[in-house]
Design a protein around this motif. Structure first.
Motif, PDB file in Angstrom:
ATOM      1  N   ASP A 116     -29.510 -33.763  39.382  1.00  0.00           N
ATOM      2  CA  ASP A 116     -29.526 -32.982  38.145  1.00  0.00           C
ATOM      3  C   ASP A 116     -28.297 -33.315  37.301  1.00  0.00           C
ATOM      4  O   ASP A 116     -27.227 -33.632  37.835  1.00  0.00           O
ATOM      5  N   GLN A 117     -28.447 -33.204  35.995  1.00  0.00           N
ATOM      6  CA  GLN A 117     -27.340 -33.420  35.073  1.00  0.00           C
ATOM      7  C   GLN A 117     -26.881 -32.064  34.522  1.00  0.00           C
ATOM      8  O   GLN A 117     -27.701 -31.181  34.256  1.00  0.00           O
ATOM      9  N   LEU A 118     -25.580 -31.927  34.359  1.00  0.00           N
ATOM     10  CA  LEU A 118     -25.023 -30.738  33.738  1.00  0.00           C
ATOM     11  C   LEU A 118     -24.202 -31.164  32.533  1.00  0.00           C
ATOM     12  O   LEU A 118     -23.396 -32.097  32.617  1.00  0.00           O
ATOM     13  N   VAL A 119     -24.411 -30.485  31.418  1.00  0.00           N
ATOM     14  CA  VAL A 119     -23.655 -30.741  30.203  1.00  0.00           C
ATOM     15  C   VAL A 119     -22.831 -29.496  29.898  1.00  0.00           C
ATOM     16  O   VAL A 119     -23.370 -28.385  29.783  1.00  0.00           O
ATOM     17  N   ILE A 120     -21.512 -29.679  29.806  1.00  0.00           N
ATOM     18  CA  ILE A 120     -20.599 -28.578  29.495  1.00  0.00           C
ATOM     19  C   ILE A 120     -19.744 -29.028  28.323  1.00  0.00           C
ATOM     20  O   ILE A 120     -18.883 -29.905  28.467  1.00  0.00           O
ATOM     21  N   GLY A 121     -19.992 -28.479  27.157  1.00  0.00           N
ATOM     22  CA  GLY A 121     -19.315 -28.959  25.956  1.00  0.00           C
ATOM     23  C   GLY A 121     -19.693 -30.405  25.704  1.00  0.00           C
ATOM     24  O   GLY A 121     -20.880 -30.749  25.658  1.00  0.00           O
ATOM     25  N   ASP A 122     -18.696 -31.267  25.565  1.00  0.00           N
ATOM     26  CA  ASP A 122     -18.952 -32.689  25.355  1.00  0.00           C
ATOM     27  C   ASP A 122     -19.002 -33.469  26.661  1.00  0.00           C
ATOM     28  O   ASP A 122     -19.210 -34.684  26.644  1.00  0.00           O
ATOM     29  N   LEU A 123     -18.826 -32.802  27.779  1.00  0.00           N
ATOM     30  CA  LEU A 123     -18.759 -33.479  29.069  1.00  0.00           C
ATOM     31  C   LEU A 123     -20.130 -33.497  29.744  1.00  0.00           C
ATOM     32  O   LEU A 123     -20.938 -32.584  29.563  1.00  0.00           O
ATOM     33  N   GLU A 124     -20.360 -34.544  30.548  1.00  0.00           N
ATOM     34  CA  GLU A 124     -21.602 -34.671  31.307  1.00  0.00           C
ATOM     35  C   GLU A 124     -21.277 -34.954  32.772  1.00  0.00           C
ATOM     36  O   GLU A 124     -20.356 -35.718  33.080  1.00  0.00           O
ATOM     37  N   PHE A 125     -22.067 -34.336  33.663  1.00  0.00           N
ATOM     38  CA  PHE A 125     -21.859 -34.457  35.102  1.00  0.00           C
ATOM     39  C   PHE A 125     -23.197 -34.682  35.800  1.00  0.00           C
ATOM     40  O   PHE A 125     -24.246 -34.331  35.278  1.00  0.00           O
ATOM     41  N   THR A 126     -23.135 -35.234  37.023  1.00  0.00           N
ATOM     42  CA  THR A 126     -24.300 -35.351  37.896  1.00  0.00           C
ATOM     43  C   THR A 126     -24.020 -34.630  39.200  1.00  0.00           C
ATOM     44  O   THR A 126     -22.946 -34.798  39.802  1.00  0.00           O
ATOM     45  N   VAL A 127     -24.983 -33.845  39.666  1.00  0.00           N
ATOM     46  CA  VAL A 127     -24.887 -33.172  40.956  1.00  0.00           C
ATOM     47  C   VAL A 127     -25.059 -34.225  42.059  1.00  0.00           C
ATOM     48  O   VAL A 127     -26.030 -34.977  42.062  1.00  0.00           O
ATOM     49  N   THR A 128     -24.110 -34.271  43.021  1.00  0.00           N
ATOM     50  CA  THR A 128     -24.163 -35.308  44.051  1.00  0.00           C
ATOM     51  C   THR A 128     -24.496 -34.789  45.446  1.00  0.00           C
ATOM     52  O   THR A 128     -25.342 -35.353  46.127  1.00  0.00           O
ATOM     53  N   PHE A 155     -24.115 -20.534  51.126  1.00  0.00           N
ATOM     54  CA  PHE A 155     -23.233 -20.401  49.963  1.00  0.00           C
ATOM     55  C   PHE A 155     -22.156 -21.486  50.018  1.00  0.00           C
ATOM     56  O   PHE A 155     -20.972 -21.214  50.189  1.00  0.00           O
ATOM     57  N   SER A 156     -22.583 -22.733  49.852  1.00  0.00           N
ATOM     58  CA  SER A 156     -21.701 -23.876  50.072  1.00  0.00           C
ATOM     59  C   SER A 156     -21.023 -24.378  48.808  1.00  0.00           C
ATOM     60  O   SER A 156     -19.937 -24.953  48.866  1.00  0.00           O
ATOM     61  N   GLY A 157     -21.657 -24.195  47.660  1.00  0.00           N
ATOM     62  CA  GLY A 157     -21.213 -24.879  46.455  1.00  0.00           C
ATOM     63  C   GLY A 157     -21.599 -26.345  46.509  1.00  0.00           C
ATOM     64  O   GLY A 157     -22.247 -26.799  47.468  1.00  0.00           O
ATOM     65  N   TRP A 158     -21.212 -27.105  45.487  1.00  0.00           N
ATOM     66  CA  TRP A 158     -21.629 -28.509  45.438  1.00  0.00           C
ATOM     67  C   TRP A 158     -20.638 -29.338  44.634  1.00  0.00           C
ATOM     68  O   TRP A 158     -19.786 -28.809  43.921  1.00  0.00           O
ATOM     69  N   TYR A 159     -20.790 -30.659  44.769  1.00  0.00           N
ATOM     70  CA  TYR A 159     -19.908 -31.606  44.082  1.00  0.00           C
ATOM     71  C   TYR A 159     -20.600 -32.215  42.861  1.00  0.00           C
ATOM     72  O   TYR A 159     -21.823 -32.354  42.822  1.00  0.00           O
ATOM     73  N   LEU A 160     -19.755 -32.609  41.916  1.00  0.00           N
ATOM     74  CA  LEU A 160     -20.223 -33.270  40.696  1.00  0.00           C
ATOM     75  C   LEU A 160     -19.522 -34.608  40.517  1.00  0.00           C
ATOM     76  O   LEU A 160     -18.336 -34.749  40.825  1.00  0.00           O
ATOM     77  N   ARG A 161     -20.261 -35.573  39.998  1.00  0.00           N
ATOM     78  CA  ARG A 161     -19.690 -36.813  39.481  1.00  0.00           C
ATOM     79  C   ARG A 161     -19.496 -36.651  37.980  1.00  0.00           C
ATOM     80  O   ARG A 161     -20.338 -36.066  37.302  1.00  0.00           O
ATOM     81  N   VAL A 162     -18.392 -37.146  37.456  1.00  0.00           N
ATOM     82  CA  VAL A 162     -18.104 -37.047  36.030  1.00  0.00           C
ATOM     83  C   VAL A 162     -18.686 -38.269  35.320  1.00  0.00           C
ATOM     84  O   VAL A 162     -18.230 -39.391  35.521  1.00  0.00           O
ATOM     85  N   ASN A 163     -19.699 -38.050  34.493  1.00  0.00           N
ATOM     86  CA  ASN A 163     -20.316 -39.151  33.742  1.00  0.00           C
ATOM     87  C   ASN A 163     -19.619 -39.384  32.405  1.00  0.00           C
ATOM     88  O   ASN A 163     -19.475 -40.523  31.970  1.00  0.00           O
ATOM     89  N   ARG A 164     -19.240 -38.287  31.779  1.00  0.00           N
ATOM     90  CA  ARG A 164     -18.546 -38.383  30.491  1.00  0.00           C
ATOM     91  C   ARG A 164     -17.333 -37.452  30.538  1.00  0.00           C
ATOM     92  O   ARG A 164     -17.476 -36.237  30.504  1.00  0.00           O
ATOM     93  N   PRO A 165     -16.116 -38.020  30.659  1.00  0.00           N
ATOM     94  CA  PRO A 165     -14.915 -37.191  30.714  1.00  0.00           C
ATOM     95  C   PRO A 165     -14.531 -36.668  29.340  1.00  0.00           C
ATOM     96  O   PRO A 165     -15.133 -37.019  28.328  1.00  0.00           O
ATOM     97  N   ILE A 185     -29.545 -28.390  46.686  1.00  0.00           N
ATOM     98  CA  ILE A 185     -28.349 -28.153  47.479  1.00  0.00           C
ATOM     99  C   ILE A 185     -28.671 -27.205  48.632  1.00  0.00           C
ATOM    100  O   ILE A 185     -28.160 -27.354  49.740  1.00  0.00           O
ATOM    101  N   ALA A 186     -29.542 -26.238  48.394  1.00  0.00           N
ATOM    102  CA  ALA A 186     -29.970 -25.331  49.462  1.00  0.00           C
ATOM    103  C   ALA A 186     -30.694 -26.092  50.568  1.00  0.00           C
ATOM    104  O   ALA A 186     -30.517 -25.794  51.755  1.00  0.00           O
ATOM    105  N   ASP A 187     -31.504 -27.081  50.207  1.00  0.00           N
ATOM    106  CA  ASP A 187     -32.174 -27.918  51.207  1.00  0.00           C
ATOM    107  C   ASP A 187     -31.156 -28.663  52.056  1.00  0.00           C
ATOM    108  O   ASP A 187     -31.284 -28.746  53.287  1.00  0.00           O
ATOM    109  N   GLN A 188     -30.152 -29.235  51.409  1.00  0.00           N
ATOM    110  CA  GLN A 188     -29.107 -29.947  52.136  1.00  0.00           C
ATOM    111  C   GLN A 188     -28.363 -29.012  53.088  1.00  0.00           C
ATOM    112  O   GLN A 188     -28.047 -29.382  54.227  1.00  0.00           O
ATOM    113  N   SER A 189     -28.091 -27.811  52.630  1.00  0.00           N
ATOM    114  CA  SER A 189     -27.384 -26.835  53.450  1.00  0.00           C
ATOM    115  C   SER A 189     -28.196 -26.473  54.683  1.00  0.00           C
ATOM    116  O   SER A 189     -27.667 -26.402  55.802  1.00  0.00           O
TER     117      SER A 189
END
Length: 203
Positions: A116-128, A155-165, A185-189
Motif C-alpha cells: 500500500d502507498q501512503l501520502v502525507i503532505g508532499d511525502l509518499e511512502f510504501t508499507v513494507t 498490535f505490532s505496527g509496521w514499517y514504511l519505505r520513503v518514496n518521496r522525502p 500487516i495483521a496477516d503477517q502478525s
C-alpha cells in the motif's frame, strides 16, 4: 486518518533483566515526540527516515525498507491498561513510547497491506512489513511479557519505505492508496505468531 506525532531517538544503553545474556544493550527505542498536534513543528524526512533518528542494530531496524516505524494511537489504551495492571500503578504512555517514528490515528494493522502507498503532505511512502518485537521491547516496557503480548494482540505496527522525502508536520492528513492487497500487516502478525508458537503470551 492523521499523523499525530513524529518521534526520534538516539542510541544509548538500554538496561533491564529481560534477557539472560544481555543485562545492557545499545538501543534507540527510547524516542521522544519532536512534532505533535500541540507543537506542530515541520520535520525533514529523508530516504533513511526522520532526520536525527538513529538505530542501534541495522539488521533489524532502519535501512530503506524500514526507514519509518508506524504505531497506531488506538493501541495505547490496551498497553496503558496492561502495564497499569502489571506495575500496580496508573500508566499513561507518552507518544513515541513504542519506539515509533510516526504515531497514526485512523489506520490499523487490519486495514494496511504490504505494498500500500501512503501520502502525507508532499511525502509518499510504501508499507513494507510488520514490526517484530524482541527482548529490547520487553526492557523498554519494563515487562517480560511485552513482546509476547504484542504478538498475541496483533498490535505490532509496521514499517514504511520513503518514496518521496521532504518536510512533514504533525497533524497532516494521510491518504491511503491501495496496492495489490494480498497480505495485510495483521496477516503477517498472525503468521509470525503461529511460527513462533507463542499463543499463550500471558505466562
Amino acid at each position: 486518518m492523521k499523523l499525530l506525532s513524529i518521534s526520534t531517538g538516539t542510541v544509548a544503553p538500554l538496561f533491564g533483566n529481560h534477557h539472560p545474556n544481555y543485562p545492557s544493550v545499545a538501543s534507540a527505542i527510547n524516542k521522544r515526540s519532536i512534532s505533535n498536534t500541540q507543537n506542530p513543528t515541520s520535520i525533514k524526512i529523508h530516504s533513511l527516515g526522520v532526520t536525527g533518528d538513529e538505530q542501534a542494530d541495522l539488521s533489524v531496524h532502519g535501512g530503506m525498507e524500514k526507514a519509518i516505524y508506524v504505531y497506531p494511537i488506538e493501541h495505547y489504551a490496551f498497553w496503558n491498561k496492561l502495564l497499569s495492571q502489571e506495575r500496580k500503578v496508573a500508566v499513561d504512555l507518552p507518544l513515541g513510547a513504542f519506539g515509533e517514528n510516526f504515531t497514526f490515528e485512523g489506520l490499523l494493522e487490519t486495514m494496511i497491506y504490504v505494498g500500500d502507498q501512503l501520502v502525507i503532505g508532499d511525502l509518499e511512502f510504501t508499507v513494507t512489513k510488520l514490526r517484530e518485537p524482541c527482548f529490547k521491547f520487553n526492557a523498554k516496557m519494563g515487562y517480560k511479557g511485552a513482546a509476547k503480548a504484542m504478538l498475541q494482540s496483533g498490535f505490532s505496527g509496521w514499517y514504511l519505505r520513503v518514496n518521496r522525502p521532504g518536510f512533514v508536520t504533525a497533524g497532516a492528513s494521510i491518504q491511503l492508496i491501495p496496492g495489490q492487497r494480498v497480505t495485510s500487516i495483521a496477516d503477517q502478525s498472525q503468521a509470525l505468531l503461529q511460527r513462533r508458537n507463542q499463543r499463550d503470551l500471558w505466562e
